[in-house]
Design a protein around this motif. Structure first.
Motif, mmCIF file in Angstrom:
data_model
loop_
_atom_site.group_PDB
_atom_site.id
_atom_site.type_symbol
_atom_site.label_atom_id
_atom_site.label_comp_id
_atom_site.label_asym_id
_atom_site.label_seq_id
_atom_site.Cartn_x
_atom_site.Cartn_y
_atom_site.Cartn_z
ATOM 1 N N UNK A 235 13.549 88.124 -29.987
ATOM 2 C CA UNK A 235 14.642 88.634 -29.165
ATOM 3 C C UNK A 235 15.403 89.650 -30.006
ATOM 4 N N UNK A 236 15.949 90.657 -29.354
ATOM 5 C CA UNK A 236 16.722 91.681 -30.053
ATOM 6 C C UNK A 236 18.161 91.205 -30.211
ATOM 7 N N UNK A 237 18.627 91.116 -31.457
ATOM 8 C CA UNK A 237 20.014 90.702 -31.708
ATOM 9 C C UNK A 237 20.918 91.909 -31.933
ATOM 10 N N UNK A 238 20.306 93.062 -32.167
ATOM 11 C CA UNK A 238 21.046 94.327 -32.228
ATOM 12 C C UNK A 238 20.110 95.426 -31.780
ATOM 13 N N UNK A 239 20.604 96.339 -30.956
ATOM 14 C CA UNK A 239 19.728 97.387 -30.419
ATOM 15 C C UNK A 239 20.528 98.654 -30.155
ATOM 16 N N UNK A 240 20.416 99.603 -31.068
ATOM 17 C CA UNK A 240 21.096 100.888 -30.883
ATOM 18 C C UNK A 240 20.231 101.880 -30.120
ATOM 19 N N UNK A 241 19.003 101.476 -29.789
ATOM 20 C CA UNK A 241 18.128 102.364 -29.029
ATOM 21 C C UNK A 241 18.309 102.207 -27.526
ATOM 22 N N UNK A 242 18.777 101.034 -27.090
ATOM 23 C CA UNK A 242 18.906 100.763 -25.665
ATOM 24 C C UNK A 242 17.605 100.363 -24.996
ATOM 25 N N UNK A 243 16.531 100.205 -25.773
ATOM 26 C CA UNK A 243 15.216 99.921 -25.194
ATOM 27 C C UNK A 243 14.964 98.442 -24.952
ATOM 28 N N UNK B 6 14.607 98.987 -39.105
ATOM 29 C CA UNK B 6 14.316 97.849 -38.231
ATOM 30 C C UNK B 6 14.309 96.564 -39.051
ATOM 31 N N UNK B 7 15.031 95.559 -38.584
ATOM 32 C CA UNK B 7 15.051 94.258 -39.232
ATOM 33 C C UNK B 7 14.234 93.245 -38.438
ATOM 34 N N UNK B 8 13.484 92.405 -39.152
ATOM 35 C CA UNK B 8 12.733 91.307 -38.543
ATOM 36 C C UNK B 8 13.076 90.044 -39.330
ATOM 37 N N UNK B 9 13.678 89.068 -38.671
ATOM 38 C CA UNK B 9 14.027 87.843 -39.374
ATOM 39 C C UNK B 9 13.415 86.643 -38.664
ATOM 40 N N UNK B 10 13.101 85.628 -39.449
ATOM 41 C CA UNK B 10 12.513 84.428 -38.870
ATOM 42 C C UNK B 10 12.171 83.422 -39.949
ATOM 43 N N UNK B 11 11.956 82.201 -39.528
ATOM 44 C CA UNK B 11 11.566 81.142 -40.454
ATOM 45 C C UNK B 11 10.143 81.362 -40.926
ATOM 46 N N UNK B 12 9.767 80.649 -41.970
ATOM 47 C CA UNK B 12 8.405 80.742 -42.500
ATOM 48 C C UNK B 12 7.395 80.373 -41.422
ATOM 49 N N UNK B 13 6.343 81.187 -41.295
ATOM 50 C CA UNK B 13 5.302 80.921 -40.319
ATOM 51 C C UNK B 13 5.555 81.475 -38.935
ATOM 52 N N UNK B 14 6.657 82.190 -38.755
ATOM 53 C CA UNK B 14 6.992 82.729 -37.443
ATOM 54 C C UNK B 14 6.395 84.118 -37.196
ATOM 55 N N UNK B 15 5.750 84.719 -38.196
ATOM 56 C CA UNK B 15 5.034 85.977 -37.962
ATOM 57 C C UNK B 15 5.761 87.238 -38.365
ATOM 58 N N UNK B 16 6.603 87.176 -39.396
ATOM 59 C CA UNK B 16 7.362 88.366 -39.800
ATOM 60 C C UNK B 16 6.443 89.487 -40.295
ATOM 61 N N UNK B 17 5.550 89.158 -41.230
ATOM 62 C CA UNK B 17 4.681 90.185 -41.821
ATOM 63 C C UNK B 17 3.742 90.771 -40.777
ATOM 64 N N UNK B 18 3.100 89.910 -40.010
ATOM 65 C CA UNK B 18 2.154 90.351 -38.990
ATOM 66 C C UNK B 18 2.834 91.249 -37.961
ATOM 67 N N UNK B 19 3.997 90.843 -37.496
ATOM 68 C CA UNK B 19 4.736 91.637 -36.509
ATOM 69 C C UNK B 19 5.148 92.980 -37.090
ATOM 70 N N UNK B 20 5.585 92.973 -38.354
ATOM 71 C CA UNK B 20 6.006 94.222 -38.992
ATOM 72 C C UNK B 20 4.850 95.204 -39.103
ATOM 73 N N UNK B 21 3.667 94.711 -39.428
ATOM 74 C CA UNK B 21 2.498 95.577 -39.558
ATOM 75 C C UNK B 21 2.102 96.200 -38.215
ATOM 76 N N UNK B 22 2.089 95.409 -37.158
ATOM 77 C CA UNK B 22 1.755 95.942 -35.838
ATOM 78 C C UNK B 22 2.801 96.961 -35.376
ATOM 79 N N UNK B 23 4.051 96.662 -35.651
ATOM 80 C CA UNK B 23 5.134 97.577 -35.299
ATOM 81 C C UNK B 23 4.973 98.898 -36.045
ATOM 82 N N UNK B 24 4.683 98.810 -37.338
ATOM 83 C CA UNK B 24 4.513 100.015 -38.156
ATOM 84 C C UNK B 24 3.336 100.851 -37.666
ATOM 85 N N UNK B 25 2.241 100.205 -37.324
ATOM 86 C CA UNK B 25 1.076 100.954 -36.849
ATOM 87 C C UNK B 25 1.375 101.659 -35.528
#
Length: 241
Positions: free
Chosen positions: A194-202, A15-34
């Motif tokens: 927003x999803x820019x690529x999605x092989x899951x279809x979800x 899973x890739x998460x991209x964004x500018x500084x301050x947009x919540x990459x680390x926080x979002x990744x942690x919630x997703x992982x949990x």
């Protein structure tokens, strides 16, 4: 050689998460992982951001491995393999950008090799091995990537030159998202994606939303329930505001 039925239970998410500084990459990744693991102790962050992931230690008892310069592909590879041996279930690489443009990263290595186009034949295999290590990892892998704003100079209606925002670009080698199962772009400081690529279809054709642990649970449910996509689609994707 062996033929066997395909099953999602053998899938390891990339899973890739991209964004500018301050947009919540680390926080979002942690919630997703949990949401994927339901166990903070099975999550590790390979942290290249001066330990910034520890700012979220209140979320749970996740693990952190600080990765300092040089940010060579091999150092990233060694970190991934160490986390695998430690029996982690989800590896968050926060962020992969230094592997490309940081001190000791691919662009730096290319410059030191001579900086000519033909010198890429020495560097590209190192980057390709980094990608291959992620693809073959025994863990679920979430990568974060910095984005920078791009600008163009163009004429306005009055014929005067002005600077216009042109969009954002991932700060890594072109085509990174094509290596991912799923790629999210964080689009603002409110953490909407927003999803820019999605092989899951979800997440195809879905409105922008905020990643939370429900997003990870939906992906885990998708992996565990075989071919019944219709049932998976009824699960929440996150906070839609």
């Amino acid at each position: 050689m062996e033929l066997k039925k395909a099953t999602k239970k053998e899938i390891k998410l990339r899973i890739g998460l991209s964004g500018a500084s301050g947009f919540g990459k680390t926080y979002s990744a942690l919630l997703l992982a949990y949401g994927i693991t339901n166990d903070w102790t099975k999550i590790v962050v390979i942290d290249t951001e001066n330990g910034s992931s520890s700012l979220y230690s209140n979320l749970g008892d996740f693990n952190v491995m600080k990765l300092n310069a040089p940010y060579s592909p091999q150092n990233y590879i060694d970190a991934i393999k160490y986390c695998e041996k430690a029996s982690m279930e989800v590896i968050i690489i926060d962020t992969i950008t230094p592997e490309w443009k940081g001190s000791g990263g691919c662009l730096d290595l290319h410059r030191k090799a001579g900086g000519k186009f033909q010198d890429w034949h020495k560097i590209s295999p190192l980057h390709d091995l980094f990608i291959d290590t992620i693809q073959k990892s025994t863990c679920q892998v979430i990568t974060t990537v910095r984005r920078k704003q791009e600008y163009v100079i163009d004429k306005n209606q009055q014929g005067r030159l002005e600077v216009k925002k042109f969009g954002t670009k991932e700060e890594t080698r072109n085509g990174w998202e094509y290596e991912m199962t799923l790629n999210f772009e964080l689009i603002n400081e409110q953490h909407f994606v927003k999803a820019t690529k999605d092989r899951t279809g979800l997440f195809q054709n879905k409105p922008e939303f905020i990643i939370n642990s429900a997003t990870g649970r939906k992906l885990k449910y998708w992996m565990d329930t075989g071919k019944d996509l219709a049932k998976v689609l009824t699960q929440p994707i996150g906070n839609t505001g």
